[in-house]
Write a protein that holds these residues in place. Structure first.
Motif, PDB file in Angstrom:
ATOM      1  N   ASN A  44     -48.844  52.400  16.630  1.00  0.00           N
ATOM      2  CA  ASN A  44     -47.850  53.193  17.330  1.00  0.00           C
ATOM      3  C   ASN A  44     -46.896  53.714  16.276  1.00  0.00           C
ATOM      4  O   ASN A  44     -46.031  52.986  15.801  1.00  0.00           O
ATOM      5  CB  ASN A  44     -47.116  52.350  18.372  1.00  0.00           C
ATOM      6  CG  ASN A  44     -46.080  53.156  19.132  1.00  0.00           C
ATOM      7  OD1 ASN A  44     -45.803  54.307  18.809  1.00  0.00           O
ATOM      8  ND2 ASN A  44     -45.506  52.545  20.145  1.00  0.00           N
ATOM      9  N   SER A  45     -47.057  54.974  15.889  1.00  0.00           N
ATOM     10  CA  SER A  45     -46.278  55.519  14.781  1.00  0.00           C
ATOM     11  C   SER A  45     -44.802  55.689  15.119  1.00  0.00           C
ATOM     12  O   SER A  45     -44.015  56.040  14.256  1.00  0.00           O
ATOM     13  CB  SER A  45     -46.875  56.853  14.309  1.00  0.00           C
ATOM     14  OG  SER A  45     -46.934  57.770  15.375  1.00  0.00           O
ATOM     15  N   ASP A  46     -44.418  55.413  16.367  1.00  0.00           N
ATOM     16  CA  ASP A  46     -43.003  55.445  16.726  1.00  0.00           C
ATOM     17  C   ASP A  46     -42.292  54.154  16.325  1.00  0.00           C
ATOM     18  O   ASP A  46     -41.075  54.076  16.363  1.00  0.00           O
ATOM     19  CB  ASP A  46     -42.830  55.664  18.234  1.00  0.00           C
ATOM     20  CG  ASP A  46     -43.316  57.034  18.676  1.00  0.00           C
ATOM     21  OD1 ASP A  46     -43.303  57.965  17.843  1.00  0.00           O
ATOM     22  OD2 ASP A  46     -43.715  57.161  19.833  1.00  0.00           O
ATOM     23  N   GLU A  47     -43.066  53.142  15.958  1.00  0.00           N
ATOM     24  CA  GLU A  47     -42.498  51.849  15.591  1.00  0.00           C
ATOM     25  C   GLU A  47     -42.231  51.789  14.083  1.00  0.00           C
ATOM     26  O   GLU A  47     -42.763  52.575  13.311  1.00  0.00           O
ATOM     27  CB  GLU A  47     -43.462  50.723  15.963  1.00  0.00           C
ATOM     28  CG  GLU A  47     -43.672  50.561  17.443  1.00  0.00           C
ATOM     29  CD  GLU A  47     -44.625  49.416  17.771  1.00  0.00           C
ATOM     30  OE1 GLU A  47     -45.056  48.706  16.845  1.00  0.00           O
ATOM     31  OE2 GLU A  47     -44.924  49.233  18.958  1.00  0.00           O
ATOM     32  N   GLU A  48     -41.455  50.827  13.694  1.00  0.00           N
ATOM     33  CA  GLU A  48     -41.204  50.551  12.282  1.00  0.00           C
ATOM     34  C   GLU A  48     -42.464  49.928  11.680  1.00  0.00           C
ATOM     35  O   GLU A  48     -43.246  49.279  12.403  1.00  0.00           O
ATOM     36  CB  GLU A  48     -40.027  49.583  12.132  1.00  0.00           C
ATOM     37  CG  GLU A  48     -38.705  50.156  12.594  1.00  0.00           C
ATOM     38  CD  GLU A  48     -38.246  51.300  11.703  1.00  0.00           C
ATOM     39  OE1 GLU A  48     -38.369  51.203  10.468  1.00  0.00           O
ATOM     40  OE2 GLU A  48     -37.778  52.317  12.256  1.00  0.00           O
ATOM     41  N   PRO A  49     -42.690  50.098  10.362  1.00  0.00           N
ATOM     42  CA  PRO A  49     -43.907  49.542   9.739  1.00  0.00           C
ATOM     43  C   PRO A  49     -44.115  48.053  10.009  1.00  0.00           C
ATOM     44  O   PRO A  49     -45.229  47.633  10.312  1.00  0.00           O
ATOM     45  CB  PRO A  49     -43.687  49.820   8.250  1.00  0.00           C
ATOM     46  CG  PRO A  49     -42.827  51.042   8.233  1.00  0.00           C
ATOM     47  CD  PRO A  49     -41.912  50.901   9.423  1.00  0.00           C
TER      48      PRO A  49
END
Length: 126
Positions: A44-49
Motif C-alpha cells: 500500500n504505497s499510501d503507507e510509510e515504508p
C-alpha cells in the motif's frame, strides 16, 4: 552559451514520468508492485515504508519474511540496472525467475527448522 543536458531521473521501469526514488522503485512502481503481488504481497504505497514492511510480515506470516523482502528488492534493483546498463528489458517472469534462483540458493543456508516452511511456501507461492 552551451547548455548542460542532465539525464532524466524518472523511473525507467514504468512510463509514469515519476522521479525514481528508492520508495518508488521498490514499492510504488507498477513493475515492482506486480512482482510483489506475484509473491502474494500487496504493498500500500499510501503507507510509510516501515508500515509496508510490517504489512508484508503479516501477509507472509513466515519466519523468513525478511529474506523474501530483501531478495525481491534486490531482483527489482537488478532488473532496473539490467535495463540501464545492459539494455535488457525487464519482465515480471524474468524477475520472478531470478528470485526463484536466488531463493533456492538461500534455502541451502537457512536453519534446518525453516526448511519445511520454506518448501511449503515455495510450493504454494511459486
Amino acid at each position: 552559451m552551451d547548455h548542460i543536458v542532465l539525464p532524466s531521473y524518472n523511473c525507467v521501469l514504468c512510463q509514469n514520468n515519476v522521479e525514481e526514488t528508492l520508495f518508488h522503485l521498490l514499492m510504488d512502481c507498477p513493475f515492482s508492485q506486480e512482482c510483489w503481488i506475484f509473491l502474494g504481497l500487496f504493498p500500500n504505497s499510501d503507507e510509510e515504508p516501515y508500515s509496508i514492511l510490517e504489512s508484508f510480515k503479516n501477509q507472509i506470516n513466515v519466519p523468513f519474511f525478511m529474506e523474501i523482502i530483501i531478495l525481491m528488492s534486490w531482483d527489482i534493483w537488478m532488473a532496473r540496472n539490467d535495463l540501464i546498463f545492459k539494455g535488457i528489458n525487464p519482465t515480471i517472469q524474468g524477475t520472478i525467475g531470478f528470485f526463484k534462483l536466488l531463493f533456492t540458493q538461500v534455502f541451502h543456508r537457512v536453519k534446518e527448522s525453516w526448511k519445511p516452511q520454506i518448501t511449503s511456501w515455495l510450493d504454494h507461492t511459486l
